[in-house]
Design an enzyme around this catalytic site. Sequence first.
Site, mmCIF file in Angstrom:
data_model
loop_
_atom_site.group_PDB
_atom_site.id
_atom_site.type_symbol
_atom_site.label_atom_id
_atom_site.label_comp_id
_atom_site.label_asym_id
_atom_site.label_seq_id
_atom_site.Cartn_x
_atom_site.Cartn_y
_atom_site.Cartn_z
ATOM 1 N N TYR A 32 5.145 63.780 69.529
ATOM 2 C CA TYR A 32 4.677 62.819 70.527
ATOM 3 C C TYR A 32 3.160 62.772 70.486
ATOM 4 O O TYR A 32 2.518 63.743 70.087
ATOM 5 C CB TYR A 32 5.092 63.262 71.937
ATOM 6 C CG TYR A 32 6.555 63.071 72.267
ATOM 7 C CD1 TYR A 32 6.991 61.919 72.906
ATOM 8 C CD2 TYR A 32 7.499 64.042 71.947
ATOM 9 C CE1 TYR A 32 8.344 61.727 73.219
ATOM 10 C CE2 TYR A 32 8.851 63.861 72.256
ATOM 11 C CZ TYR A 32 9.255 62.701 72.897
ATOM 12 O OH TYR A 32 10.576 62.515 73.201
ATOM 13 N N ASP A 68 11.327 58.112 78.617
ATOM 14 C CA ASP A 68 11.357 57.635 80.011
ATOM 15 C C ASP A 68 10.909 56.194 80.150
ATOM 16 O O ASP A 68 10.309 55.631 79.237
ATOM 17 C CB ASP A 68 10.356 58.464 80.832
ATOM 18 C CG ASP A 68 10.969 59.747 81.322
ATOM 19 O OD1 ASP A 68 12.188 59.921 81.158
ATOM 20 O OD2 ASP A 68 10.208 60.580 81.854
#
Lengths: 247, 247
Positions: free
Chosen positions: A110, A52
Amino acid sequence: MRNIKILIEYDGTNYKGWQIQSNAKSVQGELTKALRSLIGSKVTLTGAGRTDSGVHAMGQVANFRTESEISARKFMEGLNGTLPKDIRILHSIEVEEDFHSRRDALERQYHYKVIKRESALARFYAYGPGYDLSLQDMVTAAKIIKANTDFSSFCNTRSETENKKCKIRKSEWRENGDYMYYTIAADRFIYNMVRSLVGTMIEVGRGKITVEQFEEIFDKSDRSAAGPNAPAHGLYLEKVVYAENFN
Amino acid sequence: MRNIKILIEYDGTNYKGWQIQSNAKSVQGELTKALRSLIGSKVTLTGAGRTDSGVHAMGQVANFRTESEISARKFMEGLNGTLPKDIRILHSIEVEEDFHSRRDALERQYHYKVIKRESALARFYAYGPGYDLSLQDMVTAAKIIKANTDFSSFCNTRSETENKKCKIRKSEWRENGDYMYYTIAADRFIYNMVRSLVGTMIEVGRGKITVEQFEEIFDKSDRSAAGPNAPAHGLYLEKVVYAENFN
């Protein structure tokens, strides 16, 4: 056709995310532009994870097919010569023609950085919630995540039609000085899932949600049951894992 | 008059250094402006170390005298509400009236970050020389620094009239993953001394200067004998040490 795999680090601060867009600066857009200028013809670049706006990466993987005779290593050097300094190619190699950076990914990892105080230097690189957090409760919540497979309550409404099952291989918090780090690895992730999980664990850490309530959110299959998304700037795509023949 | 001591972290990237200047953005200038708006009258702010353009700080110390009745802690909150996000006050306390952040500093500690690869995320926060460095030779050079007291060969010509003697309390390199960290602590530093020492040690690390030659530079008392200054963006003012009654 040759197939080139590249490893990319980027500072997401000044980009509207990975994915190419017509009216905004994206990492994929900058890379495509740099590749076109290097090769002299249009190239389609496939990335392993769509990060994002504001999300960083130290291990994004992408691939592209080309007739160019530029050596694999020279792609790294050539791209780094053209790309803005907030996008760097760390590695480039030629791989089997059927390699696909997104479909062939076996695992993505992540991490999320939380800072426990005000910080000038980390303002774009870690999230400072501004209140005390109980590491112990967040560690327990991270274990609950690892024990679950259905993440319907932690995905954005934008991803409603998708499969909501993920195999979580790692989910853990650790603390180091003023920082708290969360690491999560899974075979796949749903849109906004990591930020939603971290945002909800922070609610647990500050005592707004109990560990028991956190566990119950999974059964509700309802996004509104979870906490808010944690801000993008604390999140990093750390690595993408492939079968050995693709490395 | 009350005397307030503040602890400051800043990202030096967008500032022409600590010191207030008429035509450029400085950290001291931003702080003075924020203090004036908070207190309503002009304040003279004294800093412990004059960092250069692009140099960062996680432990700069400054003090100012004021008749204001704002509580010491509220200075931190009030300033953080007004200051740009790349300058943060980490602590504020009232100290004895004669405390002077520069003159009373017993020791200052800086560190310098070197990164051994290309990096998007560290581009403003660590220096990447782009060639292999021998940690072992740099460790030896750091020990030589600790054994010396006259730094005439490592100071900028702008500081010609100054006393060139410094007592080095710490001087060491350590390696961690892709990073190399140099830490130096001394009673005082001469203008540009740390960047000149690091730049010359990097010449040692890459084999341009031998350890023996590095040692000889100290005897020459000539700035041109040393290597170039290492870039500002790898340098951090880490902390300033005072006598206990000033903490």
